[in-house]
Design an enzyme around this catalytic site. Structure first.
Site, PDB file in Angstrom:
ATOM      1  N   GLU A 150       0.869  -1.172   0.000  1.00 49.79           N
ATOM      2  CA  GLU A 150       0.000   0.000   0.000  1.00 49.79           C
ATOM      3  C   GLU A 150       0.903   1.218   0.000  1.00 49.79           C
ATOM      4  O   GLU A 150       1.740   1.374   0.893  1.00 49.79           O
ATOM      5  CB  GLU A 150      -0.931   0.017   1.216  1.00 49.79           C
ATOM      6  CG  GLU A 150      -1.913   1.183   1.158  1.00 49.79           C
ATOM      7  CD  GLU A 150      -2.926   1.170   2.280  1.00 49.79           C
ATOM      8  OE1 GLU A 150      -3.900   1.931   2.171  1.00 49.79           O
ATOM      9  OE2 GLU A 150      -2.745   0.406   3.238  1.00 49.79           O
ATOM     10  N   GLU A 243     -12.074   1.899   6.058  1.00 53.18           N
ATOM     11  CA  GLU A 243     -10.878   2.387   6.750  1.00 53.18           C
ATOM     12  C   GLU A 243     -11.022   3.848   7.158  1.00 53.18           C
ATOM     13  O   GLU A 243     -10.018   4.515   7.419  1.00 53.18           O
ATOM     14  CB  GLU A 243      -9.615   2.182   5.885  1.00 53.18           C
ATOM     15  CG  GLU A 243      -8.372   2.037   6.742  1.00 53.18           C
ATOM     16  CD  GLU A 243      -7.083   2.206   5.971  1.00 53.18           C
ATOM     17  OE1 GLU A 243      -6.024   2.013   6.589  1.00 53.18           O
ATOM     18  OE2 GLU A 243      -7.112   2.570   4.783  1.00 53.18           O
TER      19      GLU A 243
END
Length: 275
Positions: A150, A243
């Protein structure tokens, strides 16, 4: 027939510890959970004695799937640490722990973030990160796992990272807001990298590059357009992982985001009904 994506939570964005995250995911009516390895300033270690067994039992009791393990403490160490350095050895130790925890939990994915001290700022950072992730991906493959990065790379640099890692089990985590916060065209990113996007996508939203208390779809992140673009290029992901930051314990915001994610999980229509 393709199944709709699971709706899941990121444990590190919830109040409490790993066990609390499982209970909250169950109460919120979600399907699964991503968890963080933990560490100093990041909560209890996921691989502490007895923790993995407890989490497996609790998830089985609640019908939750453990989807992934993150190594967020890598942002405090630095994937770009020089080869042979103390920090480089720490990075490898953390990655092994992340992979072993994912295998023990039955989670199919592990991922390594590249922010703060792990940020990829130049060609040398990219080279060093790719070398570490190539090794880690081979370790993941030996355990039957996918490994993903990520990061905040633009389309060309993200492709360059994939090409340098050059491992079939390597993926990129798509986050619906991180590219926006870093001035990256997320639709161009998807077009350039959709073949390698991990099957679990992070959903979050914000305004002006900051994730605060916006509900999914209420910020400037174009969440639903991003999902529609991903589905158009690569099909629906396995999981949509919320998230946004729910660490304040506000159950209403979490419930509304879960509702919105469920309503739009096929991402066939970028227009999303407002709550």
């Amino acid at each position: 027939m393709t199944r709709p994506p699971l709706v899941a939570l990121a444990g590190w964005r919830l109040p409490g510890d790993h066990v609390d995250a499982v209970a909250l995911a169950h109460r919120a009516g979600t399907d699964g959970l991503q968890l963080d390895l933990g560490g100093p300033g990041r909560g209890p270690w996921l691989d502490a004695p007895g923790t993995v067994d407890r989490l497996r039992e609790d998830c089985a009791a609640h019908g939750l799937q453990l989807l992934a393990v993150a190594g967020n403490t890598l942002n405090d160490i630095g994937l770009t640490a020089p080869s042979g350095s103390r920090d480089a050895r720490r990075v490898r130790d953390v990655l092994v722990r992340v992979l072993d925890a994912a295998r023990a939990l039955g989670a199919p994915l592990a991922f390594a973030p590249s922010f703060r001290r792990s940020a990829i700022e130049d060609a040398e950072d990219l080279r060093r990160t790719a070398d570490v992730l190539a090794w880690a991906t081979r370790e993941a493959q030996a355990r039957g796992l996918l490994l993903a990065s990520e990061n905040a790379l633009g389309p060309a640099a993200a492709r360059a990272l994939v090409e340098r890692v050059a491992e079939p089990s390597f993926r990129l985590v798509l986050d619906t807001y991180n590219p926006v916060a870093h001035g990256i065209d997320v639709l161009a990113l998807i077009e350039a990298t959709h073949e390698w996007i991990a099957p679990q996508v992070h959903l979050k939203d914000g305004t002006g590059g900051v994730v605060d208390r916006e509900l999914l779809g209420d910020g400037d992140g174009g969440v639903w357009e991003t999902l529609a673009a991903l589905v158009g290029h690569a099909g629906a992901p396995r999981a949509l992982v919320l998230e946004n930051d729910y660490r304040d314990g506000d159950p209403r915001r979490l419930a509304l985001d879960v509702e919105r994610a469920r309503a739009a999980r096929l991402a066939t229509d970028p227009a999303h009904p407002r709550s």
